[in-house]
Design a protein around this motif. Sequence first.
Motif, PDB file in Angstrom:
ATOM      1  N   LEU A 113      62.144  50.828  27.257  1.00 57.21           N
ATOM      2  CA  LEU A 113      62.040  51.947  26.324  1.00 57.21           C
ATOM      3  C   LEU A 113      61.536  53.209  27.027  1.00 57.21           C
ATOM      4  O   LEU A 113      62.001  54.321  26.752  1.00 57.21           O
ATOM      5  CB  LEU A 113      61.111  51.578  25.163  1.00 57.21           C
ATOM      6  CG  LEU A 113      61.682  50.673  24.080  1.00 57.21           C
ATOM      7  CD1 LEU A 113      60.592  50.288  23.082  1.00 57.21           C
ATOM      8  CD2 LEU A 113      62.842  51.359  23.350  1.00 57.21           C
ATOM      9  N   HIS A 114      60.586  53.034  27.932  1.00 55.80           N
ATOM     10  CA  HIS A 114      60.052  54.178  28.669  1.00 55.80           C
ATOM     11  C   HIS A 114      61.141  54.820  29.536  1.00 55.80           C
ATOM     12  O   HIS A 114      61.262  56.055  29.608  1.00 55.80           O
ATOM     13  CB  HIS A 114      58.876  53.731  29.543  1.00 55.80           C
ATOM     14  CG  HIS A 114      58.250  54.845  30.319  1.00 55.80           C
ATOM     15  ND1 HIS A 114      58.658  55.191  31.587  1.00 55.80           N
ATOM     16  CD2 HIS A 114      57.252  55.722  29.985  1.00 55.80           C
ATOM     17  CE1 HIS A 114      57.953  56.221  32.017  1.00 55.80           C
ATOM     18  NE2 HIS A 114      57.084  56.554  31.064  1.00 55.80           N
ATOM     19  N   THR A 138      56.748  41.832  25.487  1.00 56.82           N
ATOM     20  CA  THR A 138      56.788  43.264  25.167  1.00 56.82           C
ATOM     21  C   THR A 138      56.705  44.141  26.412  1.00 56.82           C
ATOM     22  O   THR A 138      57.056  45.323  26.363  1.00 56.82           O
ATOM     23  CB  THR A 138      55.647  43.626  24.217  1.00 56.82           C
ATOM     24  OG1 THR A 138      54.386  43.275  24.831  1.00 56.82           O
ATOM     25  CG2 THR A 138      55.789  42.882  22.902  1.00 56.82           C
ATOM     26  N   GLY A 139      56.214  43.601  27.516  1.00 59.27           N
ATOM     27  CA  GLY A 139      56.093  44.410  28.733  1.00 59.27           C
ATOM     28  C   GLY A 139      57.429  44.913  29.218  1.00 59.27           C
ATOM     29  O   GLY A 139      57.602  46.095  29.520  1.00 59.27           O
ATOM     30  N   GLU A 140      58.397  44.001  29.309  1.00 64.23           N
ATOM     31  CA  GLU A 140      59.745  44.399  29.731  1.00 64.23           C
ATOM     32  C   GLU A 140      60.370  45.371  28.743  1.00 64.23           C
ATOM     33  O   GLU A 140      61.022  46.340  29.133  1.00 64.23           O
ATOM     34  CB  GLU A 140      60.621  43.154  29.872  1.00 64.23           C
ATOM     35  CG  GLU A 140      62.055  43.475  30.294  1.00 64.23           C
ATOM     36  CD  GLU A 140      62.930  42.235  30.300  1.00 64.23           C
ATOM     37  OE1 GLU A 140      64.135  42.375  30.584  1.00 64.23           O
ATOM     38  OE2 GLU A 140      62.406  41.130  30.011  1.00 64.23           O
ATOM     39  N   LEU A 141      60.145  45.123  27.443  1.00 65.56           N
ATOM     40  CA  LEU A 141      60.694  46.000  26.416  1.00 65.56           C
ATOM     41  C   LEU A 141      60.106  47.406  26.529  1.00 65.56           C
ATOM     42  O   LEU A 141      60.839  48.405  26.447  1.00 65.56           O
ATOM     43  CB  LEU A 141      60.404  45.420  25.033  1.00 65.56           C
ATOM     44  CG  LEU A 141      60.877  46.248  23.827  1.00 65.56           C
ATOM     45  CD1 LEU A 141      62.389  46.375  23.841  1.00 65.56           C
ATOM     46  CD2 LEU A 141      60.397  45.615  22.529  1.00 65.56           C
ATOM     47  N   VAL A 142      58.798  47.490  26.737  1.00 65.99           N
ATOM     48  CA  VAL A 142      58.157  48.806  26.867  1.00 65.99           C
ATOM     49  C   VAL A 142      58.680  49.542  28.086  1.00 65.99           C
ATOM     50  O   VAL A 142      58.934  50.755  28.044  1.00 65.99           O
ATOM     51  CB  VAL A 142      56.629  48.635  26.934  1.00 65.99           C
ATOM     52  CG1 VAL A 142      55.962  49.955  27.313  1.00 65.99           C
ATOM     53  CG2 VAL A 142      56.086  48.140  25.607  1.00 65.99           C
ATOM     54  N   ASP A 143      58.874  48.840  29.196  1.00 62.51           N
ATOM     55  CA  ASP A 143      59.395  49.477  30.407  1.00 62.51           C
ATOM     56  C   ASP A 143      60.798  50.039  30.182  1.00 62.51           C
ATOM     57  O   ASP A 143      61.112  51.165  30.597  1.00 62.51           O
ATOM     58  CB  ASP A 143      59.415  48.474  31.566  1.00 62.51           C
ATOM     59  CG  ASP A 143      58.012  48.110  32.030  1.00 62.51           C
ATOM     60  OD1 ASP A 143      57.081  48.892  31.741  1.00 62.51           O
ATOM     61  OD2 ASP A 143      57.855  47.047  32.665  1.00 62.51           O
ATOM     62  N   LEU A 169      69.587  57.093  22.365  1.00 61.69           N
ATOM     63  CA  LEU A 169      69.103  56.789  21.023  1.00 61.69           C
ATOM     64  C   LEU A 169      69.624  55.437  20.548  1.00 61.69           C
ATOM     65  O   LEU A 169      68.892  54.653  19.914  1.00 61.69           O
ATOM     66  CB  LEU A 169      69.519  57.894  20.051  1.00 61.69           C
ATOM     67  CG  LEU A 169      68.875  59.260  20.296  1.00 61.69           C
ATOM     68  CD1 LEU A 169      69.449  60.290  19.324  1.00 61.69           C
ATOM     69  CD2 LEU A 169      67.366  59.182  20.139  1.00 61.69           C
ATOM     70  N   ALA A 170      70.890  55.165  20.849  1.00 59.19           N
ATOM     71  CA  ALA A 170      71.459  53.872  20.454  1.00 59.19           C
ATOM     72  C   ALA A 170      70.787  52.723  21.209  1.00 59.19           C
ATOM     73  O   ALA A 170      70.518  51.659  20.634  1.00 59.19           O
ATOM     74  CB  ALA A 170      72.966  53.865  20.714  1.00 59.19           C
ATOM     75  N   ILE A 171      70.511  52.931  22.505  1.00 61.27           N
ATOM     76  CA  ILE A 171      69.831  51.887  23.282  1.00 61.27           C
ATOM     77  C   ILE A 171      68.425  51.651  22.737  1.00 61.27           C
ATOM     78  O   ILE A 171      67.970  50.500  22.599  1.00 61.27           O
ATOM     79  CB  ILE A 171      69.779  52.291  24.766  1.00 61.27           C
ATOM     80  CG1 ILE A 171      71.196  52.347  25.342  1.00 61.27           C
ATOM     81  CG2 ILE A 171      68.916  51.326  25.556  1.00 61.27           C
ATOM     82  CD1 ILE A 171      71.246  52.846  26.773  1.00 61.27           C
ATOM     83  N   THR A 172      67.734  52.748  22.424  1.00 59.95           N
ATOM     84  CA  THR A 172      66.390  52.610  21.855  1.00 59.95           C
ATOM     85  C   THR A 172      66.419  51.844  20.544  1.00 59.95           C
ATOM     86  O   THR A 172      65.582  50.964  20.293  1.00 59.95           O
ATOM     87  CB  THR A 172      65.773  54.003  21.636  1.00 59.95           C
ATOM     88  OG1 THR A 172      65.713  54.684  22.884  1.00 59.95           O
ATOM     89  CG2 THR A 172      64.380  53.890  21.049  1.00 59.95           C
ATOM     90  N   GLN A 173      67.396  52.164  19.698  1.00 58.58           N
ATOM     91  CA  GLN A 173      67.518  51.462  18.422  1.00 58.58           C
ATOM     92  C   GLN A 173      67.783  49.975  18.634  1.00 58.58           C
ATOM     93  O   GLN A 173      67.206  49.115  17.948  1.00 58.58           O
ATOM     94  CB  GLN A 173      68.653  52.089  17.602  1.00 58.58           C
ATOM     95  CG  GLN A 173      68.858  51.468  16.224  1.00 58.58           C
ATOM     96  CD  GLN A 173      67.677  51.702  15.314  1.00 58.58           C
ATOM     97  OE1 GLN A 173      67.132  52.805  15.287  1.00 58.58           O
ATOM     98  NE2 GLN A 173      67.266  50.683  14.578  1.00 58.58           N
ATOM     99  N   THR A 174      68.621  49.652  19.603  1.00 56.26           N
ATOM    100  CA  THR A 174      68.931  48.244  19.888  1.00 56.26           C
ATOM    101  C   THR A 174      67.694  47.497  20.379  1.00 56.26           C
ATOM    102  O   THR A 174      67.418  46.361  19.953  1.00 56.26           O
ATOM    103  CB  THR A 174      70.041  48.163  20.939  1.00 56.26           C
ATOM    104  OG1 THR A 174      71.203  48.845  20.453  1.00 56.26           O
ATOM    105  CG2 THR A 174      70.391  46.711  21.242  1.00 56.26           C
ATOM    106  N   LEU A 175      66.938  48.134  21.279  1.00 59.94           N
ATOM    107  CA  LEU A 175      65.733  47.493  21.802  1.00 59.94           C
ATOM    108  C   LEU A 175      64.698  47.261  20.700  1.00 59.94           C
ATOM    109  O   LEU A 175      64.028  46.221  20.652  1.00 59.94           O
ATOM    110  CB  LEU A 175      65.139  48.341  22.924  1.00 59.94           C
ATOM    111  CG  LEU A 175      65.971  48.450  24.205  1.00 59.94           C
ATOM    112  CD1 LEU A 175      65.322  49.410  25.194  1.00 59.94           C
ATOM    113  CD2 LEU A 175      66.151  47.069  24.847  1.00 59.94           C
TER     114      LEU A 175
END
Length: 358
Positions: A174-175, A167-172, A149-155
């Motif tokens: 997050l996934h 955004t491609g790298e970010l989506v990967d 959850l903390a990593i998701t919030q940071t991203l």
Amino acid sequence: MSVRLKLTLSYAGFLMLAGALLLAAVWVFLLRYVPEVIDTIGGIRTLKADLVRAFAPAAAAVLAFLLVFGLLGGWILAGSMLAPLARITHATRLAANGSLSHRIQLEGGKDEFRELADAFDTMLARLEAHVAEQRRFAANASHELRTPLAITQTLLDVARNDLNRDTGELVDRLHFVNTRAIELTEALLLLSRADQRSFTREHVDLSLIAEEATETLLPLAEKRGLTIETSGDITPTIGSYALLLQMATNLMHNAIVHNLAEQGTVWVTTSLHPKTVVLTVENTGEKLSPLLVSTLTEPFQRGTQRIRGDHSGVGLGLAIVKSIAQAHDGILTLIPRPAGGLCVTVQLPVAPDQEQDR
């Protein structure tokens, strides 16, 4: 009335009854052997009338003494007999208030109160250990869930502050993080289901379950250059096919992931015994100390140098195996191999009809 008062009245009543019967026996004896009248110098004297006048007050005094003695002695005796029960009650109240470290430790011989106190102490010890384990589990689970959850919030914060970022790298990323969180949540739910034993039991063959788990994870083993060797007998037991398959899959996954980097081996064996069926999963790997192995079934324990990778799991694999084995009235044993690696054995009760046939 309290139990002590009831016991006191019971003791006193029994003592009064015994005294009355004894006096009645003496009275009957006297009436039988003492003549009714006797000739004296002054004339005829009625002995039985004199006996009644002499015996009645003495008998009443004796009964009064027995009543007082029975009440007083019964009260003291009942208090002495119920003293262990008072200690057990005190320990129960302490446990109800959250103090699980208190123990009765009743002294004396092996009587009913001693057995009750020892059983209560054993229950308190197990309950204290269970509560401590649940607290550690809750703390570890909170930490493990907080991390993705903390990593998701940071991203998400990075994406909001840098609109020109790819955004491609970010989506990967997050996934990947979201997938880990889902895997952890599902593992926690499975662990809870096994602990609660909320499943339907049916006849299953543990050897077929081990074979299915092997086929499922064979591509992962081949990707890592590992060899899987299987052997064994038909092993009928009673339980949940889905949970037992998850147990075998976790054991196989653990043996594959925590193996040698090259030319490692996994041995899967099933065997049938008079009272049990046994699944053994053994693998090569780094040398493990007995102390470290004893902690591997605890939630989120991964052992020395067990670093997360694409297939490392969420740290609940062997904890789930232990819970599933216990839910099926089985025994999980972990033994470090002298040459390195781990040997895991699961013993489950054999199917009742198979046990009768043997």
